[in-house]
Structures are given as structure tokens and as C-alpha cells.
Design a protein around this motif. Structure first.
Motif, mmCIF file in Angstrom:
data_model
loop_
_atom_site.group_PDB
_atom_site.id
_atom_site.type_symbol
_atom_site.label_atom_id
_atom_site.label_comp_id
_atom_site.label_asym_id
_atom_site.label_seq_id
_atom_site.Cartn_x
_atom_site.Cartn_y
_atom_site.Cartn_z
ATOM 1 N N CYS A 136 0.806 -1.320 0.045
ATOM 2 C CA CYS A 136 0.041 0.100 -0.072
ATOM 3 C C CYS A 136 1.073 1.354 0.001
ATOM 4 O O CYS A 136 1.919 1.043 0.665
ATOM 5 C CB CYS A 136 -1.099 0.024 1.067
ATOM 6 N N GLY A 137 0.296 2.353 -0.681
ATOM 7 C CA GLY A 137 1.065 3.641 -0.461
ATOM 8 C C GLY A 137 1.041 4.324 0.812
ATOM 9 O O GLY A 137 -0.040 4.348 1.393
ATOM 10 N N TYR A 138 2.208 4.651 1.450
ATOM 11 C CA TYR A 138 2.116 4.924 2.855
ATOM 12 C C TYR A 138 2.285 6.719 2.793
ATOM 13 O O TYR A 138 3.305 7.147 2.295
ATOM 14 C CB TYR A 138 3.383 4.312 3.338
ATOM 15 N N LEU A 139 1.134 7.250 3.176
ATOM 16 C CA LEU A 139 1.052 8.926 3.126
ATOM 17 C C LEU A 139 1.594 9.381 4.480
ATOM 18 O O LEU A 139 1.255 8.828 5.647
ATOM 19 C CB LEU A 139 -0.266 8.990 2.810
ATOM 20 N N LEU A 150 -3.136 -7.934 12.902
ATOM 21 C CA LEU A 150 -1.877 -7.731 13.532
ATOM 22 C C LEU A 150 -0.781 -7.558 12.217
ATOM 23 O O LEU A 150 -0.943 -8.025 11.472
ATOM 24 C CB LEU A 150 -1.417 -8.959 14.192
ATOM 25 N N LEU A 151 -0.090 -6.374 12.494
ATOM 26 C CA LEU A 151 0.980 -6.099 11.313
ATOM 27 C C LEU A 151 2.227 -6.825 11.869
ATOM 28 O O LEU A 151 2.921 -6.122 12.633
ATOM 29 C CB LEU A 151 1.067 -4.359 11.411
ATOM 30 N N GLY A 152 2.506 -8.041 11.357
ATOM 31 C CA GLY A 152 3.733 -8.617 11.956
ATOM 32 C C GLY A 152 4.995 -7.911 11.271
ATOM 33 O O GLY A 152 4.914 -6.883 10.210
ATOM 34 N N ASP A 153 5.938 -7.932 11.550
ATOM 35 C CA ASP A 153 7.441 -7.382 11.194
ATOM 36 C C ASP A 153 8.665 -8.165 11.723
ATOM 37 O O ASP A 153 8.846 -8.592 12.952
ATOM 38 C CB ASP A 153 7.665 -6.014 12.050
ATOM 39 N N HIS A 154 8.998 -8.885 10.771
ATOM 40 C CA HIS A 154 10.206 -10.040 10.759
ATOM 41 C C HIS A 154 11.515 -9.443 11.566
ATOM 42 O O HIS A 154 11.785 -10.088 12.220
ATOM 43 C CB HIS A 154 10.441 -10.676 9.743
ATOM 44 N N HIS A 212 4.099 -4.675 9.012
ATOM 45 C CA HIS A 212 4.509 -3.236 9.440
ATOM 46 C C HIS A 212 5.676 -2.848 8.803
ATOM 47 O O HIS A 212 6.662 -3.790 8.492
ATOM 48 C CB HIS A 212 4.972 -3.184 11.038
ATOM 49 N N SER A 213 6.333 -1.762 8.618
ATOM 50 C CA SER A 213 7.351 -0.981 7.851
ATOM 51 C C SER A 213 7.907 0.052 8.815
ATOM 52 O O SER A 213 7.534 0.877 9.195
ATOM 53 C CB SER A 213 6.899 -0.635 6.409
ATOM 54 N N LEU A 255 0.699 -4.935 2.034
ATOM 55 C CA LEU A 255 1.793 -4.809 2.941
ATOM 56 C C LEU A 255 2.309 -3.278 3.014
ATOM 57 O O LEU A 255 2.425 -2.546 2.203
ATOM 58 C CB LEU A 255 3.116 -5.516 2.854
ATOM 59 N N ASP A 256 2.601 -2.543 4.391
ATOM 60 C CA ASP A 256 3.033 -1.359 4.321
ATOM 61 C C ASP A 256 4.554 -1.532 3.918
ATOM 62 O O ASP A 256 5.423 -2.274 3.876
ATOM 63 C CB ASP A 256 3.298 -1.025 5.980
#
Length: 438
Positions: A143-146, A286-290, A316-317, A342-343
């Protein structure tokens, strides 16, 4: 195949003045590039945070990896936990939830685990997605992160994106994102403008992009009453509302009143958090983040739990380079439970600021899953050296959005409880860490 040496190189790359609930991005983002070398001549790549405290812990783990079999991830976990030894690296910017010993071990283990998967794939001639169970899709959507943002950092020339401090500016930013990368969903980093202005911005985005999923993330900056009110006003507009309030109990209260799912990368960041959030009904996505869940395998375990409990999952990013993007793409491709776009901060990075030889391409908001061995990326050593010199020259050793805002715009005040005090840098961790030095 055994590990013979590890090189950890801190790097810095240009970052625009992106605003968030705790401050503003500094002119440079910091990352660490991890290279794990073996007796076969192959190397595996990982990427992580570049703060001085985190670099120090990465160095402790690197010193313990000589002789490791890259296929023995249980041994990697044991060595990493022993090297960390109960230390806790506190989050310095307040946007990825609370710190703690378990989260620290997971964060420090992650880049080495990714590098081991890269080595495994290269050794077997298979992409990492195959090692994770096989790719279930050939393209991964983002997705576009604004962001609300200034036209430029103080004392710097304006960037190509321009300012975005109101609904019109954010819509213009989204149009650029759509034109350049083809994104078909958008996420607005909130907690910057007054809540009603952010509602207006979301409604303007809905008008400009009908049918495109929209998200809003105020990074736990609202009180529960405000969160419930905004959730009501944006019912039927948002795909999900991310971290409107702080903590599992408050999230559960808002979730009971909200028409849309609540998402998080802040109140659930460890397994213990998950055991409390599920019975409370606090989280719908849930926004996982490795990077802070312990790597690719742990993230797949997390996805299995989310699927079992009826919780959606995305990623998450943070500001990242091409190695992290590769890991995200392989993980998402092999994990069907990751069902939301994804972010990514990728559009905010200049194309020339990367450490992989072949640039990533976004088409219609998606990245094609590599089918080459390992992560599918190779290290551009000239670029790595250039970004490392930039790290040394920029003078930054930890992320401090709040402190930078105070220096750049001293009349702006944010909550004081989110600002970690600066830590003195460790000079021996500012240059590449090598465990093969004589």
C-alpha cells in the motif's frame, strides 16, 4: 557449510521530513547490513536497525556465530540469546511498541536468521519462499504510505514530493504514489494534524480514490473517547484503524465500539502480548514485522496463530533497503494468512540509495516474487561503501524524531513520555563490525 565470519556495516540514506505522532524523520535513516560468510565462499544477507545500541548487540551475536551451520536455526537462536544475555535495547522512537528482553533477543536474531535463509536457498538453488513452504502467489501487493510532511528539511533544498500539511496536499501525494508505483490502497500516518483534519484528509482520499482500501494510523496518540468518535465518523470508509490508543485494555474498549477492525504493531509485539490481546478482543489485524518478531520462521508461526484466532495479518514497515524488501516479499508470498497489502516506506527512499545490485520495481502496487536462489538479491559493495561513508559523515547514531523536531521547530510540543534520552555512541560500533579480524 559453516559460518566463517560476519560483517555488520551501518549505513545511512536520505530520508524526507516525514511527520508522525512523536516528531519528524531526520535527514538520514540508519540501517545495518549483515553479511554472513561461509567456508563454501557463499554469503547470506540480512538487514536491521542502525541505532548504536542495536549495532552493539548485533556485534555480540556476530562474535558467537563462527562454526554455525546455517541450516541449524535452533543453534542460531541459542547462540543469539546467550550473546544478548538479558540486555534490553529500548525503542528510541516510540513507534513500534514497548521494549523488553524477549523483543530485544528477537530483534537481534532476525537479520542473522534471514541471512541463514539466504544461504540455505543459495546452497540448495531454491528461493527463500520455497524454504518457507512454497510461494502461494507470484506477486505481493503493497500500500502507499502517506505522511504529512514539510517541503524540505531546514537548510535543505525542497524534495521532489513537496509539502503535505492538509487534505489537498495528502491527496496530491497519493496521486504521485499511484502514478509512480501503481498503489491500489493507501495508509495515512496520523497523529500529526488535529483528529478532525485527519478525518477530512481520509474523506478527501476516499473521494479521490473510490474503491481503494484506506487505513489510518495515529500511533496511539488519541484518547479513547476521541478514538471512538473518529471510528464512528469513518465507519464504512476505513479498511482498518491502526493503533488509535495505547495499550491492550484501551484498544479492547475501542474495538468493542468501532465498526472497523483495529490493527496494531504497537500493543502486540511479543507472544506474551498476544496471549493477552486475543481474549480481550483488542486486535482485528496484526501487523507483523520480521525485524522484531525474530525472523521469517517466527513470523510464519505468528501468522498461524493469527489465522487460528480469526485475526487478519499484514506487515509493518520501517525505513528500509532492498534486503528487507526481499525478505518481506518472500515471507508474504509463502504465508497465505497475510491477506492485507503490506506497508512499505520504499517510495520515500531515493533510487540510488540501496545496497543491492538490481533495483526493485513496483508495478500496479506489487513486487514480483524472485525465483532465483536465496533472497534473490546480491550486494552492491560500492553502494554499501558509499552509504557507510554517509553514515559516518551524517553524525547520527540513533533515531530521534522528537529531538529533531524540537531542534527544527522548537515551538512545536509533543508528549514528553515518548522520548527516550539519547545514548552516547560506541565508537567501535560506528565502523563495520567483523568477527574475522586478526
Amino acid at each position: 557449510m559453516k559460518v566463517t565470519s560476519v560483517v555488520i556495516t551501518p549505513v545511512a540514506f536520505a530520508d524526507p521530513p516525514l511527520l508522525n505522532a512523536v516528531g519528524v524523520h531526520e535527514p538520514y535513516a540508519l540501517r545495518a547490513v549483515v553479511e554472513v560468510r561461509t567456508d563454501t565462499g557463499a554469503y547470506g544477507l540480512g538487514e536491521s536497525y542502525g541505532d548504536a545500541a542495536h549495532l552493539e548487540l548485533l556485534g555480540h551475536v556476530a562474535d558467537e556465530l563462527t562454526g554455525l551451520d546455517p541450516f541449524d536455526l535452533n543453534d542460531l537462536s541459542r547462540r543469539a540469546e546467550g550473546a544478548v544475555g538479558g540486555r534490553t535495547a529500548a525503542d528510541a522512537h516510540g513507534l513500534i511498541g514497548a521494549g523488553g528482553a524477549a523483543k530485544t533477543v528477537a530483534s537481534v536474531t532476525s537479520p542473522f536468521e534471514v541471512a541463514c535463509h539466504d544461504l540455505q536457498g543459495k546452497h540448495l538453488g531454491r528461493p527463500v519462499s520455497d524454504l518457507l513452504g512454497g510461494a502461494t502467489r507470484d506477486r505481493v501487493d503493497f500500500c502507499g504510505y502517506l505522511f504529512a510532511k514539510w517541503a524540505a528539511h531546514p537548510g535543505h533544498a525542497p524534495d521532489a514530493w513537496g509539502p503535505a500539511l492538509d487534505a489537498a496536499g495528502l491527496v496530491a501525494q497519493a496521486r504521485l504514489m499511484a502514478d509512480r508505483f501503481g498503489f491500489r490502497s493507501f495508509k495515512l500516518k496520523g497523529g500529526v494534524l488535529p483528529p478532525d483534519e485527519e478525518v477530512a484528509a481520509v474523506r478527501a482520499l476516499r473521494e479521490a480514490f473510490p474503491g481503494h482500501p484506506l487505513r489510518l494510523d495515529p500511533n496511539a496518540s488519541w484518547d479513547p473517547a476521541t478514538a471512538v468518535r473518529i471510528a464512528g465518523e469513518l465507519a464504512g470508509v476505513l479498511e482498518y484503524l491502526e493503533d488509535p490508543v495505547a495499550g491492550i485494555p484501551a484498544m479492547a474498549d475501542v474495538a468493542r465500539a468501532a465498526a472497523m477492525p483495529l490493527a496494531t504493531n504497537m500493543c502486540v509485539v511479543t507472544w506474551e502480548d498476544l496471549t493477552r490481546a486475543v481474549p480481550a478482543g483488542a486486535v482485528g489485524v496484526l501487523l507483523g514485522d520480521h525485524h522484531f518478531w525474530g525472523g521469517l520462521r517466527a513470523s510464519q508461526h505468528l501468522a498461524t496463530c493469527c489465522r487460528h484466532f480469526g485475526i487478519g495479518m499484514s506487515m509493518h514497515s520501517n525505513s528500509h533497503l532492498g534486503i528487507s524488501l526481499a525478505a518481506m516479499v518472500h515471507l508474504a508470498a509463502a504465508t497465505p494468512a497475510i491477506g492485507h497489502d503490506l506497508d512499505t516506506h520504499w517510495p520515500w527512499k531515493r533510487p540510488e540509495d540501496d545496497v543491492v545490485t538490481v533495483p526493485w520495481r513496483f508495478e500496479n502496487g506489487a513486487v514480483t516474487v524472485p525465483r532465483t536462489p536465496g533472497l534473490g538479491v546480491e550486494l552492491d559493495r560500492e553502494a554499501l561503501a558509499r552509504l557507510h561513508e554517509q553514515y559516518l559523515a551524517c553524525g547520527l547514531t540513533h533515531r530521534d524524531d522528537t529531538g529533531y523536531l524540537a531542534r527544527a521547530a522548537p515551538t512545536v510540543r509533543l508528549r514528553e513520555d515518548v522520548h527516550e534520552p539519547a545514548r552516547p555512541p560506541r565508537p567501535d560500533r560506528l565502523r563495520p563490525h567483523r568477527n574475522d579480524a586478526p
